[in-house]
Motif scaffolding. Structure first.
Motif, short mmCIF file in Angstrom:
data_model
loop_
_atom_site.label_atom_id
_atom_site.label_comp_id
_atom_site.label_asym_id
_atom_site.label_seq_id
_atom_site.Cartn_x
_atom_site.Cartn_y
_atom_site.Cartn_z
N LEU A 244 41.70 -67.51 -12.12
CA LEU A 244 42.73 -68.45 -12.56
C LEU A 244 43.06 -68.26 -14.05
O LEU A 244 43.63 -69.15 -14.68
N ASP A 249 48.56 -74.96 -15.26
CA ASP A 249 47.64 -76.10 -15.31
C ASP A 249 47.53 -76.79 -13.96
O ASP A 249 46.44 -77.22 -13.56
N LYS A 252 45.23 -74.85 -11.69
CA LYS A 252 43.84 -75.05 -12.09
C LYS A 252 43.32 -76.42 -11.67
O LYS A 252 42.20 -76.55 -11.16
N SER A 256 40.37 -77.29 -8.85
CA SER A 256 39.23 -78.17 -9.12
C SER A 256 39.13 -79.27 -8.07
O SER A 256 38.02 -79.62 -7.62
#
Length: 325
Positions: A244, A249, A252, A256
């Motif tokens: 990544l 953003d 990412k 998560s």
């Protein structure tokens, strides 16, 4: 694994499909080696052991070697054929540099019939369970396609027909000339490629101007009992282990969230990504493109994952990167 009846057309397919583009040693003209046959054999056996018995091909994959190596696996164990639903696609032609002809699409009757003969020869089988047109041909004559399909059906070379990457309008045009229903539309659908959802969310919104997914296609396929298959369903591993480093953003943060949900539910990240697709009421059938036995097993866990409405929307909003309108 749950059986998906391809929307009541009588074809009992597994909930997941193993995509075979990665077989055959890659997009080179190098010959097939024993290691490639072993890779294919392990992928096929792992899929079947986990209840995945539908396999997706295309005549162009690895320049035809993907089908050839799959055929060699079947040749070593012919009894496997009766445990499988085999699907392939045609219509993309490579460039002919000697003649100065570029890559193009071809749904002419002659090319369809010729391509199916090539597919069957490489796979070493007598018939395809499902034949798909790969990408829309701008010169498609629906009557000519219908003639080809009728001949293939009558000869027993193909049992069911469908399309890939087509809009509702294109399917309607083709269907108007066919004597039997198209059963599949294979599209790029994933947690990362969410235009298929955004089209509905952005009704009467300015944001709709930037969405290229054809409006009404999802709804049309549901209404007409056309099975939606999702290529690229794992989003190239973005949420299940891919680098990544250069990712946005929202990618990412979504990765998560996928990881957290996988840990909470004691399952794989692949299973979360696929379960998100499979929760949609369109009964989307993901095509998984991995040939790694461990990832095939990780994907198969998706059937045992139940996402709540809140979890589903959390993933969706995270992927889009902005709140819903």
């Amino acid at each position: 694994m749950t059986v998906l009846p391809i929307h009541n057309h009588g074809l009992d397919a597994s909930r997941l499909i193993l995509g075979c583009m990665g077989l055959g040693g890659g997009w080179t003209t190098d010959p097939i080696e024993s290691a490639h046959v072993k890779q294919a054999q392990e992928a096929v056996e792992t899929a079947l052991d986990r209840g995945i018995h539908m396999f997706d091909h295309a005549d162009i994959y690895a320049f035809g070697k993907a089908e050839t190596v799959f055929g060699q696996v079947l040749q070593q164990n012919p009894a496997l054929r009766e445990r499988m639903i085999i699907q392939s696609k045609l219509g993309i032609r490579f460039p002919d540099e000697a003649k100065g002809v570029p890559a193009r699409y071809d749904f002419s009757k002659e090319y369809i019939l010729e391509s199916v003969d090539g597919i069957l020869s490489r796979l070493g089988i007598d018939y395809l369970d499902v034949l798909l047109l790969h990408r829309p041909d701008a010169l498609m004559d629906a009557r000519e396609v219908a003639e080809a399909f009728h001949q293939l059906k009558a000869s027993g070379k193909a049992r069911y027909f469908g399309v890939s990457n087509m809009s509702a309008g294109q399917i309607r045009l083709l269907q108007s000339q066919l004597s039997e229903k198209l059963v599949v539309n294979q599209l790029e659908l994933s947690l990362n490629k969410i235009g298929w959802l955004e089209t509905g969310i952005h009704v009467n919104q300015d944001a709709a101007r930037n969405n290229i997914f054809p409006e009404g296609t999802l709804e049309y396929c549901q209404m007409e009992n056309i099975q939606l298959q999702a290529w690229g369903s794992l989003a190239k591993g973005l949420y299940s282990g891919a680098s990544l480093e250069d990712a946005s953003d929202n990618v990412k943060s979504t990765a998560s969230l996928v990881k957290r949900l996988a840990e909470e539910k004691q399952t794989s990240r692949e299973a979360i990504v696929l379960a998100w697709l499979m929760k949609h009421p369109a009964a989307i059938q993901p095509v998984i493109g991995t040939t790694d036995p461990s990832r095939i097993q990780a994907c198969a866990e998706a059937e045992n994952v139940e996402l709540s409405r809140d979890e589903w929307y959390s993933l969706y909003v995270s992927s889009r990167g902005v709140s819903l309108p």
